[in-house]
Design a protein around this motif. Structure first.
Motif, PDB file in Angstrom:
ATOM      1  N   PHE A   1      33.132  16.912   6.414  1.00  0.00           N
ATOM      2  CA  PHE A   1      34.104  17.273   7.452  1.00  0.00           C
ATOM      3  C   PHE A   1      34.191  16.163   8.486  1.00  0.00           C
ATOM      4  O   PHE A   1      33.179  15.728   9.037  1.00  0.00           O
ATOM      5  CB  PHE A   1      33.746  18.586   8.155  1.00  0.00           C
ATOM      6  CG  PHE A   1      34.825  19.036   9.109  1.00  0.00           C
ATOM      7  CD1 PHE A   1      35.805  19.913   8.688  1.00  0.00           C
ATOM      8  CD2 PHE A   1      34.900  18.546  10.410  1.00  0.00           C
ATOM      9  CE1 PHE A   1      36.839  20.298   9.542  1.00  0.00           C
ATOM     10  CE2 PHE A   1      35.919  18.917  11.266  1.00  0.00           C
ATOM     11  CZ  PHE A   1      36.890  19.797  10.838  1.00  0.00           C
TER      12      PHE A   1
ATOM     13  N   GLU B   1      39.221  19.629   6.890  1.00  0.00           N
ATOM     14  CA  GLU B   1      38.359  20.246   5.892  1.00  0.00           C
ATOM     15  C   GLU B   1      38.482  19.518   4.563  1.00  0.00           C
ATOM     16  O   GLU B   1      39.571  19.160   4.130  1.00  0.00           O
ATOM     17  CB  GLU B   1      38.741  21.718   5.729  1.00  0.00           C
ATOM     18  CG  GLU B   1      37.804  22.520   4.847  1.00  0.00           C
ATOM     19  CD  GLU B   1      38.157  24.005   4.835  1.00  0.00           C
ATOM     20  OE1 GLU B   1      37.363  24.799   4.311  1.00  0.00           O
ATOM     21  OE2 GLU B   1      39.231  24.364   5.352  1.00  0.00           O
TER      22      GLU B   1
ATOM     23  N   VAL C   1      34.935  22.110  13.314  1.00  0.00           N
ATOM     24  CA  VAL C   1      34.768  23.445  12.734  1.00  0.00           C
ATOM     25  C   VAL C   1      34.053  24.315  13.755  1.00  0.00           C
ATOM     26  O   VAL C   1      33.014  23.921  14.297  1.00  0.00           O
ATOM     27  CB  VAL C   1      33.932  23.409  11.454  1.00  0.00           C
ATOM     28  CG1 VAL C   1      33.798  24.823  10.880  1.00  0.00           C
ATOM     29  CG2 VAL C   1      34.546  22.499  10.431  1.00  0.00           C
TER      30      VAL C   1
ATOM     31  N   PHE D   1      28.900  24.815   4.819  1.00  0.00           N
ATOM     32  CA  PHE D   1      29.866  24.227   3.894  1.00  0.00           C
ATOM     33  C   PHE D   1      29.379  24.488   2.469  1.00  0.00           C
ATOM     34  O   PHE D   1      28.229  24.188   2.147  1.00  0.00           O
ATOM     35  CB  PHE D   1      29.999  22.724   4.164  1.00  0.00           C
ATOM     36  CG  PHE D   1      30.345  22.404   5.596  1.00  0.00           C
ATOM     37  CD1 PHE D   1      31.662  22.282   5.998  1.00  0.00           C
ATOM     38  CD2 PHE D   1      29.344  22.259   6.554  1.00  0.00           C
ATOM     39  CE1 PHE D   1      31.985  22.008   7.321  1.00  0.00           C
ATOM     40  CE2 PHE D   1      29.654  21.984   7.881  1.00  0.00           C
ATOM     41  CZ  PHE D   1      30.979  21.860   8.274  1.00  0.00           C
TER      42      PHE D   1
END
Length: 882
Positions: free
Chosen positions: A378, A382, A410, A423
């Motif tokens: 990231f 994304e 994020v 993630f």
């Protein structure tokens, strides 16, 4: 029904399933019966053993009572006895009764457990019971199987087959949900606590409760497959794992993830993971029992044990037990399958009646490419291959703009539900783990984090966790260790870095990293809001980008030159001094396409060079097709032709058509191919050809064909080049004892300057020698490195039977390995007048005793005293990563 304290794992599985259902998956046991037709057992099942329980007592020739207060290894609260109060036959059924024990007894309840060990043992068949199950909080009936002789080791290494289990039937929770599930489960894998299990729950039609009436419970067990049934409806299928291999025979993953076993290899004597029929390929026996409480029944539904439910005894009533053999093939159990559509399909929204259960076998790590390639997970946006993820809290992490320096980040928000966040590449498009092993010594996982709001539990520790190969390995660490132990400060961006070496030392398999998590400790994060940016797995030093050479002076064995359909065999052909050896294709009357076809299981992932990468090749038409108007085409396929793009050569960047007798370069950007629909993550065919059916008479050559990033910085060569036109500084071509001086000679256009060795009457060995106190340390190349060289025999020794040898020494001959050339990966002997390649892996040399950290002599020679008259040349000699 476990035999050691492991049902906490089953409780965890139940909790995870509940979490998954709350995310919109729905209970897997809500079968739509109008979509399938249950099948009856076929006629080839032959009854070989049964107990109808029609007598006046339990048949001791068939059943043995177990007598103990061991709690089943699961903290169960009953003693098993042979008392008629706990098990008896009456009215044509067997009753197993769990009831309160007398005051002062070791455990508060008594019950019975019966088995057929050494009286009725079976491998493969149909195992069936008709029974009415007990109810109440704490009840745990089972019909199951255990290995008779524990061939593969202690539980669960030799396996366990749970045909039927149920807990707490008819118990209603606070929301009125009534327990009615039955379960079919396998246990296998490594010794506890690293044991594994996989299974499936099932609800009867119209929410019928198994405690209200009799139902038939069965499995059909055959070689490599077990199926579960209730009233002849197949609700679960489990199978052995199936390994996927590449063209080199290397394990690169699993075609199907099922069960596995760990046992000592008969050849090596080492404890080894096996993806085969084991452990479910040995004799097993039957068990019937009713447990009370324990790690599973006592920890779900309303938890604990409802004493009132057992006050008058709880009864598990069995009408019969039948065992059938498949008459068609009793040795494998195959040929009598009672199956239906969807029995080998995993349940999903698209396939709600799917019965396939995915197992817990470890996934073999794909062989590393040896190329260190960083990945950004990231940074402002994304990565589709690594979506942001809330495991269990029901939230959707968002992209939020922070300050000018960080931009898009994020944001994770944790509520009341315990969760972990981060993630997850398993959810990616495509789903693909990351091989960080080439960066072991220089790489790290890095990210920036800012806590917007601390959790309400201010003392909650913050954690970093990485998983690999579908959680086969995992490492969890205090987050502050990635910031030199500095505390987390709310409202402030902080940088965190965990070295790959530290993670590997802690047990993480770097070859398949697929989940990264950043979170406050489980259950303590409520109220936390935090942002993450600049997440990457990278290394210090130059970036190395993926590159695939399809052909450059020699055929890539993983990508052989190929004629699809014309029946010809493309050849290697010498061209001019600039191009040397090329790939030559010739088309006859049969329509065909030609190019480069990857070996089975091999593909090239170009996704990491998508933006700047190209497919490029040089081509010369030697003879044009008889149809002069035939269009020349370029085609790339991926994923077994699941995606493909075909374009005229004139749509290349150069925009030119072929000209007979002239070398021309053609370039196609990966981005344009991707935009046209190609999945660049698994390219497996590259073709160049005249249009189908119009190529008769065409002969053309291709060279310098590759997929690469032309803007990639030049990377220092990995390894040591012993000879390519000359020897490196402080190394020399060398005759040990014959008195000759090896020379540098000119060979063909492909090889140019080569090292030539000539052996006379004096016995000798020859090769490459390091200067005094000079050596090469190949330790960093051990996992994938090789010693490789090309050799051409100009004149054979007068003793034609003389074996040719390869020898390598280290540490002034303190260690050495000598092997015949035929022991190379290519397995060939020298042929006069022919260049041949020889490859020896560093791992094999290391295993044979070579200290690869101090290599100082590399030799190639006919056996001592048998080489008189031999003249041979060596080129492209190197210790390298191929």
């Amino acid at each position: 029904m476990n035999i050691t304290s492991t049902h906490l794992q089953k409780l965890t599985a139940v909790a995870m399933a509940v979490g998954l259902f709350s995310c919109g998956g729905g209970s897997e046991s809500n079968t739509k019966f109008d979509l399938v037709n249950p099948a009856e057992p076929v006629s080839d099942w032959t009854l070989v053993w049964s107990d109808e329980f029609d007598g006046a007592s339990i048949d001791k020739n068939k059943w043995t009572h177990e007598i103990n207060c061991n709690g089943g290894g699961n903290n169960e609260q009953q003693c098993y006895s042979d008392s008629a109060e706990n098990s008896f036959v009456s009215g044509g059924t067997l009753k197993i009764v769990a009831k309160p024990a007398e005051e002062g007894a070791p455990l508060p309840y008594t019950s019975a457990r019966l088995n057929t060990r050494y009286k009725a043992d079976f491998k493969y068949g149909r195992f069936e019971m008709r029974a009415k199950l007990p109810s109440g909080q704490g009840s745990w009936p089972a019909f199951w199987m255990l290995p008779t002789d524990y061939v593969y080791g202690e539980w669960p290494k030799s396996g366990e087959i749970d045909i039927l289990e149920a807990v707490n039937l008819k118990v209603a929770d606070s929301e009125g949900n009534v327990e009615a599930n039955v379960h079919g489960t396998l246990h296998y894998g490594q010794a506890w606590p690293a044991n594994k299990q996989s299974g499936k729950a099932y609800l009867l039609p119209e929410m019928a409760n198994p405690a209200d009436d009799f139902h038939t419970y069965a499995i059909e067990w055959q070689e490599g497959e077990i199926r579960w049934y209730v009233d002849d409806y197949l609700f679960a299928t489990q199978m052995k794992s199936e390994v996927r291999y590449n063209g080199k025979g290397e394990a690169v993953g699993l075609k199907h993830r099922g069960w596995f076993a760990e046992y000592f290899d008969i050849v090596t004597g080492e404890l080894t993971t096996h993806w085969d029929n084991a452990p479910f390929d040995q004799d097993f026996h039957l068990l019937l029992n009713l447990a009370v409480g324990g790690n599973w029944a006592g920890n779900v539904n309303n938890t604990g044990i409802d004493a009132a439910a057992f006050a008058d005894g709880q009864t598990y009533e069995i009408d019969y037990v039948h065992v059938y053999e498949c008459a068609i093939n009793p040795n494998t159990g195959k040929g009598c399958e009672t199956i239906r559509a969807g029995y080998k399909v995993e349940a999903s929204d698209e396939n709600p009646t799917g019965a396939l259960v995915i197992g817990e076998a470890p996934i073999p790590s794909p062989p590393s490419t040896g190329i260190a390639t960083p990945i950004t997970i990231f940074a402002d946006a994304e990565n589709a291959g690594w979506p942001v993820w809330d495991c269990c809290g029901g939230t959707v992490p968002t992209i939020e703009t922070d300050n000018a320096e960080h931009g898009a980040t994020v944001e994770f928000v944790i509520g009341a539900a315990p969760t972990v966040m981060g993630f997850n590449s398993r959810l990616g498009s495509p789903a693909k783990a990351f091989d960080a092993s080439p960066m072991l010594t220089t790489g790290s996982i890095k990210f920036d984090m800012k806590v917007v709001s601390m959790p309400s539990n201010s003392s909650a520790p913050w954690l970093f966790k990485a998983e690999s190969n579908d959680a086969t390995t995992a490492v969890e660490m205090d987050l502050t260790l990635g910031n030199d132990g500095n505390p987390i400060v709310a409202g402030e961006w902080q940088h965190y870095e965990f070295s790959l070496q530290t993670l590997a030392d802690a047990g993480l398999d770097l070859s398949g990293i697929d989940v990264l998590m950043i979170f406050p400790a489980w259950g303590a994060g409520e109220g936390a809001v935090y942002r993450v940016d600049n997440v990457e797995i990278s290394q210090d030093g130059p970036v190395v980008y993926p590159e695939l050479v399809l052909f450059s002076d020699q055929t890539n064995l993983d990508w052989p030159i190929w004629d699809c359909c014309g029946g010809s065999t493309p050849v290697e052909a010498m061209d001019d001094a600039e191009h040397g050896l090329t790939a030559e294709f010739a088309i006859g009357a049969a329509p065909t396409v030609m190019g480069f076809l990857s070996a089975e299981g091999v593909s090239f992932d170009a996704s990491e060079i998508l933006v700047e990468g190209v497919v490029q090749f040089d081509m010369k038409v030697v003879s044009a097709p008889s149809d002069a108007s035939a269009a020349w085409l370029f085609k790339v396929e991926a994923g077994g032709a699941t995606s493909a793009v075909e374009l005229p050569l004139t749509s290349s960047i150069e925009g030119i058509a072929p000209v007979t007798g002239q070398w021309q370069t053609y370039t196609f950007t990966l981005q344009s191919l991707s935009d046209a629909g190609l999945d660049v993550s698994e390219i497996d065919v590259v073709m160049v050809f005249p249009a189908w059916g119009a190529g008769n008479g065409a002969v053309y050559r291709i060279d310098n064909a590759k997929i690469y990033n032309p803007n990639a910085p030049e990377v220092p060569e990995v390894g040591l080049t012993l000879f390519k036109d000359m020897t490196p500084e402080q190394w020399s071509i060398w005759d040990c004892c014959g008195g000759s001086t090896p020379s540098v000679e000119t060979d063909d256009a492909q090889h140019g300057s080569v090292a030539q060795f000539s052996i006379g009457a004096a016995p000798t060995v020859m090769g490459f020698l390091a200067a005094d106190d000079v050596y090469y340390d190949a330790s960093a190349l051990l996992a994938s490195g090789v010693v490789r060289f090309d050799m051409k025999l100009v004149s054979a020794p007068s003793d034609a039977s003389a074996p040719w040898l390869f020898k390598i020494e280290a540490g002034d001959a303190s260690s050495a390995v000598e092997l015949p050339l035929s022991a190379s990966l290519e397995g060939v002997d020298p042929v006069v007048g022919q260049w041949q390649t020889y490859t020896f892996t560093l791992q094999s040399l290391f295993d044979a005793g070579l200290d690869i950290s101090q290599i100082d002599v590399v030799m190639v020679f006919p056996a001592w005293g048998a080489g008189n008259g031999a003249v041979y040349r060596i080129d492209n000699a190197a210790i390298t990563i191929p």
